[in-house]
Scaffold this motif. Sequence first.
Motif, PDB file in Angstrom:
ATOM      1  N   TRP A  74      66.256 -16.811 -39.011  1.00 49.23           N
ATOM      2  CA  TRP A  74      66.437 -17.805 -39.882  1.00 49.23           C
ATOM      3  C   TRP A  74      65.672 -19.021 -39.162  1.00 49.23           C
ATOM      4  CZ3 TRP A  74      72.505 -16.668 -38.526  1.00 49.23           C
ATOM      5  CH2 TRP A  74      72.945 -15.564 -39.383  1.00 49.23           C
ATOM      6  N   GLY A  75      64.745 -18.881 -38.667  1.00 50.48           N
ATOM      7  CA  GLY A  75      63.851 -19.923 -38.038  1.00 50.48           C
ATOM      8  C   GLY A  75      64.022 -20.458 -36.709  1.00 50.48           C
ATOM      9  N   PRO A  76      63.452 -21.437 -36.088  1.00 55.54           N
ATOM     10  CA  PRO A  76      63.892 -21.804 -34.680  1.00 55.54           C
ATOM     11  C   PRO A  76      65.237 -21.932 -34.464  1.00 55.54           C
ATOM     12  CG  PRO A  76      62.040 -22.993 -35.859  1.00 55.54           C
ATOM     13  CD  PRO A  76      62.635 -22.200 -36.952  1.00 55.54           C
ATOM     14  N   TRP A  77      66.030 -22.604 -35.388  1.00 53.26           N
ATOM     15  CA  TRP A  77      67.406 -22.654 -34.863  1.00 53.26           C
ATOM     16  C   TRP A  77      68.088 -21.360 -34.874  1.00 53.26           C
ATOM     17  CZ3 TRP A  77      69.683 -26.980 -32.892  1.00 53.26           C
ATOM     18  CH2 TRP A  77      69.257 -28.200 -33.156  1.00 53.26           C
ATOM     19  N   GLY A  78      67.784 -20.563 -35.739  1.00 50.53           N
ATOM     20  CA  GLY A  78      68.459 -19.322 -35.675  1.00 50.53           C
ATOM     21  C   GLY A  78      68.108 -18.552 -34.568  1.00 50.53           C
ATOM     22  N   SER A  79      66.770 -18.678 -33.986  1.00 55.62           N
ATOM     23  CA  SER A  79      66.518 -17.944 -32.766  1.00 55.62           C
ATOM     24  C   SER A  79      67.067 -18.328 -31.586  1.00 55.62           C
ATOM     25  CB  SER A  79      64.908 -18.183 -32.654  1.00 55.62           C
ATOM     26  OG  SER A  79      64.687 -17.187 -31.440  1.00 55.62           O
ATOM     27  N   ALA A  80      67.315 -19.641 -31.541  1.00 54.16           N
ATOM     28  CA  ALA A  80      68.036 -20.631 -30.200  1.00 54.16           C
ATOM     29  C   ALA A  80      69.522 -20.081 -30.186  1.00 54.16           C
ATOM     30  CB  ALA A  80      67.922 -22.056 -30.540  1.00 54.16           C
ATOM     31  N   PHE A  81      70.057 -19.823 -31.424  1.00 55.78           N
ATOM     32  CA  PHE A  81      71.483 -19.476 -31.283  1.00 55.78           C
ATOM     33  C   PHE A  81      71.762 -17.871 -31.456  1.00 55.78           C
ATOM     34  CE2 PHE A  81      71.725 -23.961 -32.288  1.00 55.78           C
ATOM     35  CZ  PHE A  81      72.751 -24.558 -31.586  1.00 55.78           C
ATOM     36  N   ALA A  82      70.539 -17.179 -31.431  1.00 55.26           N
ATOM     37  CA  ALA A  82      70.944 -15.821 -31.702  1.00 55.26           C
ATOM     38  C   ALA A  82      71.900 -15.217 -30.850  1.00 55.26           C
ATOM     39  CB  ALA A  82      69.663 -15.109 -31.659  1.00 55.26           C
ATOM     40  N   ILE A  83      71.754 -15.428 -29.499  1.00 58.38           N
ATOM     41  CA  ILE A  83      72.662 -14.794 -28.668  1.00 58.38           C
ATOM     42  C   ILE A  83      74.112 -15.081 -28.690  1.00 58.38           C
ATOM     43  CG2 ILE A  83      72.944 -14.429 -26.079  1.00 58.38           C
ATOM     44  CD1 ILE A  83      70.018 -14.578 -25.529  1.00 58.38           C
ATOM     45  N   PRO A  84      74.261 -16.466 -28.749  1.00 54.99           N
ATOM     46  CA  PRO A  84      75.785 -16.726 -28.929  1.00 54.99           C
ATOM     47  C   PRO A  84      76.459 -16.288 -30.380  1.00 54.99           C
ATOM     48  CG  PRO A  84      74.520 -18.713 -29.037  1.00 54.99           C
ATOM     49  CD  PRO A  84      73.532 -17.579 -28.486  1.00 54.99           C
ATOM     50  N   PHE A  85      75.443 -16.400 -31.249  1.00 53.77           N
ATOM     51  CA  PHE A  85      75.891 -15.709 -32.534  1.00 53.77           C
ATOM     52  C   PHE A  85      76.284 -14.444 -32.596  1.00 53.77           C
ATOM     53  CE2 PHE A  85      74.804 -13.874 -36.813  1.00 53.77           C
ATOM     54  CZ  PHE A  85      75.953 -14.618 -37.638  1.00 53.77           C
ATOM     55  N   GLY A  86      75.471 -13.553 -31.698  1.00 52.78           N
ATOM     56  CA  GLY A  86      75.751 -12.006 -31.749  1.00 52.78           C
ATOM     57  C   GLY A  86      76.921 -11.797 -31.160  1.00 52.78           C
ATOM     58  N   ILE A  87      77.290 -12.570 -29.747  1.00 52.41           N
ATOM     59  CA  ILE A  87      78.407 -12.280 -28.966  1.00 52.41           C
ATOM     60  C   ILE A  87      79.616 -13.115 -29.780  1.00 52.41           C
ATOM     61  CG2 ILE A  87      79.768 -13.344 -27.093  1.00 52.41           C
ATOM     62  CD1 ILE A  87      77.010 -13.752 -25.702  1.00 52.41           C
ATOM     63  N   ALA A  88      79.597 -14.220 -30.715  1.00 51.97           N
ATOM     64  CA  ALA A  88      80.851 -14.658 -31.454  1.00 51.97           C
ATOM     65  C   ALA A  88      81.078 -13.449 -32.502  1.00 51.97           C
ATOM     66  CB  ALA A  88      80.274 -15.938 -32.345  1.00 51.97           C
ATOM     67  N   CYS A  89      80.206 -12.870 -32.999  1.00 51.77           N
ATOM     68  CA  CYS A  89      80.592 -11.823 -34.099  1.00 51.77           C
ATOM     69  C   CYS A  89      81.445 -10.751 -33.338  1.00 51.77           C
ATOM     70  CB  CYS A  89      79.548 -11.126 -34.600  1.00 51.77           C
ATOM     71  SG  CYS A  89      78.533 -12.108 -35.853  1.00 51.77           S
TER      72      CYS A  89
END
Length: 321
Positions: free
Chosen positions: A91-106
């Motif tokens: 999803w671009g630079p922002w997606g890469s920055a939030f990749a780890i917390p997004f995976g954990i949040a799921c």
Amino acid sequence: MASGLVERLRGLIGGPITSAFGCIVALLLLGSLYSSSFLSPEYLLQQLKVASFLGVIATGAMLVILLGQIDLSVPWVVAVGGMMATAATGWGPWGSAFAIPFGIACGVALGLLNGFGVAFLRIPSMIVTLAVNAVAQGLMVVHTGGFSPQDASSPAMRFIATGHGLLGIPNALLVWAAVGAGAVFVLTRTGFGRCVYAIGNRERAAYLSGARTRLVVMAAFAVAGGLSAFGGVLLAGYASKAAQAMGDPYLLPAIAAVVLGGTSILGGRGHYLGTVAGVILITLLQSILSVMQIEEWGRHLIYGGVIVAMLLLYGRAAPTR
């Protein structure tokens, strides 16, 4: 107070934790008969790095088992964590920055679903977590169209999974140490931890004493889901990508590591040091059986036999805490 501390240490030293560490020493000595590298610092550090992934997942499993529950959604919650984190990198630079917390949040979301089913709908944890595991599997099949995920892990995921920090210590091991320290603090120094043990001993008594048992159960399952997903994030970083079946090898080892370390499968009793010992024991056992070039059926036979034997010895004791 001093006498209570002495008794607590005596219980730690004389129980299954000591046996687990004794088995670890025995496995290392057995492995050294095949290769002297089994006792080298490099080999030991590599095994601890491999154990870190299982250790993070087993931390969540321990929290649920202390409640007297079980979480069978681990395989696909692990996969969801890894696959959603790698998907975010597209999803671009922002997606890469939030990749780890997004995976954990799921993973936390799936854990909350587990906890709601157990705490409020009063569905047995074995049933609801199996159902959530199936739901997660279906969602990931829809997400990928049934094909292997094409997204790659982010640089941050690869750094924490494969990089090295101070004195050459693997970052994954430092992450496990941080997760373990947090678990010890929560279980021994907070009201939440005391409620977890109380619910595992007798949920009705904990409820009558004023504990908000349903919220504690939901929170415990949410944390377990988040840690399973975080384990998937680490595994995806280690392999540079996620896979649909990446969590399958971690269900039995995660539960076995917790119980082999002395945590009662009935809930209410257990120490995190025992889980650490169980994780290292299982990791070494898998490694040594592989190095000894035992055929696949023989590995499963020995691996399963050792787990069953130790569970029979230490896994069925009644809660005493």
